[in-house]
Design a protein around this motif. Structure first.
Motif, PDB file in Angstrom:
ATOM      1  N   UNK A  26       0.909  -1.344  -0.104  1.00  0.00           N
ATOM      2  CA  UNK A  26       0.316   0.133  -0.693  1.00  0.00           C
ATOM      3  C   UNK A  26       1.255   1.358  -0.178  1.00  0.00           C
ATOM      4  N   UNK A  27       1.497   1.299   0.177  1.00  0.00           N
ATOM      5  CA  UNK A  27       3.350   2.103  -0.126  1.00  0.00           C
ATOM      6  C   UNK A  27       3.510   2.368   1.586  1.00  0.00           C
ATOM      7  N   UNK A  28       2.917   1.676   2.780  1.00  0.00           N
ATOM      8  CA  UNK A  28       3.133   2.118   3.837  1.00  0.00           C
ATOM      9  C   UNK A  28       4.916   1.733   4.229  1.00  0.00           C
ATOM     10  N   UNK A  29       5.986   3.005   4.465  1.00  0.00           N
ATOM     11  CA  UNK A  29       7.100   2.293   4.534  1.00  0.00           C
ATOM     12  C   UNK A  29       7.678   2.440   5.656  1.00  0.00           C
ATOM     13  N   UNK A  30       6.985   3.139   6.736  1.00  0.00           N
ATOM     14  CA  UNK A  30       7.405   3.026   8.612  1.00  0.00           C
ATOM     15  C   UNK A  30       6.336   2.493   8.962  1.00  0.00           C
TER      16      UNK A  30
END
Length: 58
Positions: A26-30
């Protein structure tokens, strides 16, 4: 808050890895969260041995 829950014996490690892969997709990196059973060393060992290597490149 996200629960980095591998279970007391590591039985949920695969489930946690899949959840983190889904979040990365979903594009969440942290992700910030808590580690249940922190009074025991086993969950932390499992996270270090299985989860982190599996998601490090995401």
């Amino acid at each position: 808050m996200f629960a980095f829950d591998v279970g007391e014996d590591g039985s949920k490690a695969s489930e946690l890895i899949e959840q983190l892969r889904w979040l990365a997709g979903m594009g969440i990196q942290t992700v910030f969260g808590v580690v249940p059973y922190l009074d025991q060393i086993t969950p932390l060992e499992i996270i270090g041995r299985e989860v982190i290597p599996a998601v490090a490149a995401l």
